[in-house]
Design an enzyme around this catalytic site. Structure first.
Site, short mmCIF file in Angstrom:
data_model
loop_
_atom_site.label_atom_id
_atom_site.label_comp_id
_atom_site.label_asym_id
_atom_site.label_seq_id
_atom_site.Cartn_x
_atom_site.Cartn_y
_atom_site.Cartn_z
N GLU A 136 1.91 3.86 2.39
CA GLU A 136 0.51 3.44 2.35
C GLU A 136 -0.24 3.93 3.59
O GLU A 136 -1.39 4.39 3.50
CB GLU A 136 0.43 1.91 2.24
CG GLU A 136 0.91 1.35 0.91
CD GLU A 136 2.43 1.39 0.72
OE1 GLU A 136 2.89 1.32 -0.42
OE2 GLU A 136 3.16 1.49 1.75
N ALA A 180 3.14 -6.43 14.86
CA ALA A 180 2.49 -5.13 15.08
C ALA A 180 3.37 -4.04 14.49
O ALA A 180 4.13 -3.38 15.19
CB ALA A 180 2.24 -4.88 16.56
N LEU A 212 8.06 0.73 19.68
CA LEU A 212 6.66 0.59 19.29
C LEU A 212 6.45 -0.67 18.44
O LEU A 212 5.60 -1.50 18.74
CB LEU A 212 6.19 1.82 18.51
CG LEU A 212 4.75 1.79 17.98
CD1 LEU A 212 3.76 1.77 19.15
CD2 LEU A 212 4.48 2.98 17.08
N GLN A 253 21.05 7.06 -12.36
CA GLN A 253 20.92 6.99 -13.82
C GLN A 253 21.87 7.96 -14.51
O GLN A 253 22.48 7.63 -15.54
CB GLN A 253 19.47 7.28 -14.22
CG GLN A 253 19.14 6.95 -15.67
CD GLN A 253 19.10 5.46 -15.94
OE1 GLN A 253 18.97 4.66 -15.01
NE2 GLN A 253 19.22 5.07 -17.19
N GLU A 261 8.52 4.96 10.44
CA GLU A 261 7.56 5.88 11.05
C GLU A 261 6.26 5.97 10.24
O GLU A 261 5.64 7.03 10.14
CB GLU A 261 8.17 7.25 11.30
CG GLU A 261 9.32 7.19 12.30
CD GLU A 261 9.72 8.52 12.86
OE1 GLU A 261 8.85 9.39 13.04
OE2 GLU A 261 10.93 8.70 13.13
#
Length: 380
Positions: free
Chosen positions: A367, A130, A125, A336, A363
């Site tokens: 955002e 893109a 894809l 940590q 995938e």
């Protein structure tokens, strides 16, 4: 959940856990440093039915539920994220796309080979221009007689180098929107297909990631999956299930990091006692475990929705968003807790940390997940 399903899930987890500890764990350091793609491990997973987990038995698959699927990915991810990522990409993307939208001939010929792990599947894809904007696909498929001619480049493709077949999304109507995008299935040894750059990644290094280049690659007419112009819509539906798999992978990586941190907190001594006796460490471990359990329950909810046949766009994106970011947080806290040793390759947590980050990107980035979730909430 019925008692039968609960017992089945328990048996499934134990089988995968044993496999990961014996076939994978002893080789992790070497494979990671050399970026080895252990194809033989995927073949062995195929023999166990784990390369066709959600494919019905009539097509050679295991015919298991999404609840089984996410349990399998969690167990693999807790040991080696790259193996779990390969299993997820093969099952959710290529194989599932072919099952959902392939012809009867595709299903009969290719699904059993994919489900047995004889052929490793790729899914094309993403392109250089893109990524999040999948509708901007520039790879083209032009009609030529009864067939098609494919040209273009796909990048960041899992199994591009080591796979045997792929679903590839290409534009069949130049100058149009996503309705001009179609999906095709092809063997990767077809004339005109070549492997491009092998990505030298910071994490998930044993999962094969390369670009695919198509130069006048001729495909038969029946390579088209579904109808012309449906490729983008197909891809979005496939991603709904794929994001559940990334959520499960994230939970697995986070659990591996937590287990390592808890073990270290018991044996590492400072100021005359194990560091696990200090409230600062105990609070970290408590928060890590709580975040992971919330991520697991959200992922299970998405899997239950999928098994029930409900639309999962919203819950899949929520599970993927939350679980992936939790994996990064938990892995960072594990580093940590290890202090300076956490930054060294002698301990496993630095690798969990490196592997976890990809889950917030692949995938669909975090955002993009937030955009999907907001669109669903607003009914757009």
């Amino acid at each position: 959940m019925t008692l039968d399903l609960e017992e089945s899930l328990k048996d499934c987890r134990e089988m995968v856990r044993d496999f990961a500890r014996t076939e994978v764990a002893p080789h992790i350091r070497e494979w990671d440093e050399k970026a080895v793609f252990p194809k033989d491990v995927l073949h062995k997973l195929g023999e166990l039915g784990l390369m066709g987990i959600i494919i019905p038995e009539e097509f050679g698959g295991a015919g298991l539920t999404y609840r089984h699927y996410i349990a399998i990915l969690e167990e693999l991810g807790a040991v080696e994220g790259g193996i779990a990522l390969s299993v997820a990409a093969h099952n959710s993307l290529c194989t599932n796309h072919l099952y959902l939208f392939g012809s009867d001939e595709h299903r009969k010929t290719w699904l059993p080979r994919l489900a047995r792990g004889e052929v490793i599947g790729a899914w094309g894809l993403t392109e250089p221009e893109a990524g999040s904007d999948a509708g901007a696909t520039k790879t083209t498929a032009v009609r030529d007689g009864e067939g098609w001619v494919l040209n273009g480049t796909k990048n960041f493709i899992t199994h591009a180098g080591g796979g045997g077949a792929a679903v590839v999304v290409a534009r069949t109507r130049p100058g149009t929107d996503h309705r001009g995008i179609s999906a095709f299935f092809l063997p990767l040894d077809a004339p005109g297909v070549s492997v491009g750059k092998h990505e030298d990644k910071i994490g998930m290094r044993i999962s094969d990631t390369c670009s695919l280049v198509f130069e006048d690659c001729r495909l038969p007419g029946d390579a088209l999956l579904g109808k012309e112009g449906e490729g983008f819509i197909q891809a979005m539906e496939v991603l709904d299930g794929g994001r559940i798999s990334i959520a499960a992978l994230s939970v697995g990586i986070g659990r591996g990091a937590l287990d390592a941190a808890a073990a270290y907190a018991k044996q590492r001594r400072q100021f005359g006692r194990p560091i696990g006796a200090f409230q600062a460490i105990r609070f970290k471990l408590a928060d890590m475990a709580t975040l992971l359990q919330a991520a697991r329950l959200l992922t299970e909810s998405a899997a239950d929705s999928k098994d029930a046949g409900r639309k999962t766009t919203l819950i899949s994106s929520q599970a993927k968003l939350y679980a992936s970011e939790v994996a990064v947080k938990v892995a960072e806290e594990a580093v940590q807790i290890h202090g300076g040793y956490g930054y060294c390759k002698d301990y496993p947590v630095e690798k969990f940390w490196r592997d976890a980050k990809l889950c917030t990107i692949g995938e669909g980035t975090s955002e993009i997940q937030r955009l999907v979730i907001a669109r669903e909430i607003l009914g757009e």
